[in-house]
Design a protein around this motif. Structure first.
Motif, PDB file in Angstrom:
ATOM      1  N   ALA A  26       0.839  -1.282  -0.082  1.00 55.07           N
ATOM      2  CA  ALA A  26       0.088  -0.006   0.057  1.00 55.07           C
ATOM      3  C   ALA A  26       0.896   1.206  -0.075  1.00 55.07           C
ATOM      4  N   ARG A  27       1.869   1.140   0.613  1.00 56.77           N
ATOM      5  CA  ARG A  27       2.824   2.371   0.833  1.00 56.77           C
ATOM      6  C   ARG A  27       3.291   2.504  -0.618  1.00 56.77           C
ATOM      7  N   LYS A  28       3.579   1.486  -0.985  1.00 59.71           N
ATOM      8  CA  LYS A  28       4.260   1.924  -2.521  1.00 59.71           C
ATOM      9  C   LYS A  28       3.287   2.330  -3.381  1.00 59.71           C
ATOM     10  N   LEU A  29       2.032   1.968  -3.314  1.00 54.37           N
ATOM     11  CA  LEU A  29       1.052   2.501  -4.101  1.00 54.37           C
ATOM     12  C   LEU A  29       0.448   3.940  -3.631  1.00 54.37           C
ATOM     13  N   GLY A  30       0.766   4.444  -2.457  1.00 53.72           N
ATOM     14  CA  GLY A  30       0.507   5.662  -2.100  1.00 53.72           C
ATOM     15  C   GLY A  30      -0.994   5.876  -1.542  1.00 53.72           C
ATOM     16  N   ILE A  31      -1.343   4.620  -1.179  1.00 55.08           N
ATOM     17  CA  ILE A  31      -2.849   4.445  -0.475  1.00 55.08           C
ATOM     18  C   ILE A  31      -2.749   3.864   0.758  1.00 55.08           C
ATOM     19  N   THR A  32      -3.712   3.756   1.650  1.00 55.07           N
ATOM     20  CA  THR A  32      -3.738   3.006   2.949  1.00 55.07           C
ATOM     21  C   THR A  32      -3.828   1.594   2.719  1.00 55.07           C
ATOM     22  N   ALA A  33      -3.244   0.863   3.853  1.00 50.13           N
ATOM     23  CA  ALA A  33      -3.498  -0.653   3.802  1.00 50.13           C
ATOM     24  C   ALA A  33      -4.951  -1.119   3.836  1.00 50.13           C
ATOM     25  N   SER A  34      -5.661  -0.249   4.485  1.00 49.02           N
ATOM     26  CA  SER A  34      -7.017  -0.788   4.582  1.00 49.02           C
ATOM     27  C   SER A  34      -7.726  -0.555   3.408  1.00 49.02           C
ATOM     28  N   SER A  35      -7.370   0.582   2.489  1.00 50.02           N
ATOM     29  CA  SER A  35      -7.974   0.857   1.039  1.00 50.02           C
ATOM     30  C   SER A  35      -7.349  -0.164   0.351  1.00 50.02           C
ATOM     31  N   LEU A  36      -6.108  -0.732   0.414  1.00 47.58           N
ATOM     32  CA  LEU A  36      -5.845  -1.730  -0.494  1.00 47.58           C
ATOM     33  C   LEU A  36      -6.594  -3.074  -0.155  1.00 47.58           C
ATOM     34  N   PHE A  37      -6.587  -3.472   1.012  1.00 47.33           N
ATOM     35  CA  PHE A  37      -7.466  -4.618   1.396  1.00 47.33           C
ATOM     36  C   PHE A  37      -9.076  -4.409   1.069  1.00 47.33           C
ATOM     37  N   ARG A  38      -9.609  -3.294   0.848  1.00 50.17           N
ATOM     38  CA  ARG A  38     -11.195  -3.195   0.444  1.00 50.17           C
ATOM     39  C   ARG A  38     -11.147  -3.368  -1.023  1.00 50.17           C
ATOM     40  N   LEU A  39      -9.983  -2.822  -1.693  1.00 48.93           N
ATOM     41  CA  LEU A  39     -10.114  -2.910  -3.012  1.00 48.93           C
ATOM     42  C   LEU A  39      -9.837  -4.324  -3.471  1.00 48.93           C
ATOM     43  N   GLU A  40      -8.796  -5.037  -2.854  1.00 51.38           N
ATOM     44  CA  GLU A  40      -8.611  -6.311  -3.447  1.00 51.38           C
ATOM     45  C   GLU A  40      -9.663  -7.407  -3.003  1.00 51.38           C
ATOM     46  N   ASN A  41     -10.571  -6.872  -2.137  1.00 50.67           N
ATOM     47  CA  ASN A  41     -11.958  -7.810  -1.732  1.00 50.67           C
ATOM     48  C   ASN A  41     -13.149  -7.161  -2.142  1.00 50.67           C
ATOM     49  N   ASN A  42     -12.870  -6.368  -3.217  1.00 52.83           N
ATOM     50  CA  ASN A  42     -14.241  -6.004  -3.768  1.00 52.83           C
ATOM     51  C   ASN A  42     -15.356  -5.108  -3.113  1.00 52.83           C
ATOM     52  N   GLU A  43     -14.879  -4.471  -1.908  1.00 52.12           N
ATOM     53  CA  GLU A  43     -15.620  -3.729  -1.025  1.00 52.12           C
ATOM     54  C   GLU A  43     -15.437  -2.308  -1.122  1.00 52.12           C
ATOM     55  N   GLN A  44     -14.539  -1.966  -1.964  1.00 52.59           N
ATOM     56  CA  GLN A  44     -14.404  -0.478  -2.594  1.00 52.59           C
ATOM     57  C   GLN A  44     -14.109  -0.210  -3.944  1.00 52.59           C
ATOM     58  N   SER A  45     -14.759   0.685  -4.555  1.00 53.97           N
ATOM     59  CA  SER A  45     -14.215   1.230  -6.012  1.00 53.97           C
ATOM     60  C   SER A  45     -13.390   2.215  -5.764  1.00 53.97           C
TER      61      SER A  45
END
Length: 71
Positions: A26-45
């Protein structure tokens, strides 16, 4: 359509992350770990801004994430 795009992004992120910890990737992408988790699990667009940022950080093209789509 949105669900399919979210699914493509989720699969792409999981593949790119591999066994790397959420926080590190997530740090590499510049987003939070929680956002990454939600994106990977289709919980967030992702916003277009986030998709652009992911492409920049991973040095990929949007077509690498969404093959065969005009986005």
């Amino acid at each position: 359509m949105r669900t399919l795009l979210d699914k493509n992004l989720a699969q792409f992120l999981r593949k790119q992350r591999g066994n790397v910890a959420y926080a590190v990737f997530a740090r590499k992408l510049g987003i939070t770990a929680s956002s990454l988790f939600r994106l990977e699990n289709n919980e967030q667009s992702a916003t277009l801004k986030t998709v652009h940022q992911i492409c920049d950080r991973l040095k990929v093209n949007v077509h690498d994430i969404f093959p065969g789509r005009d986005v």
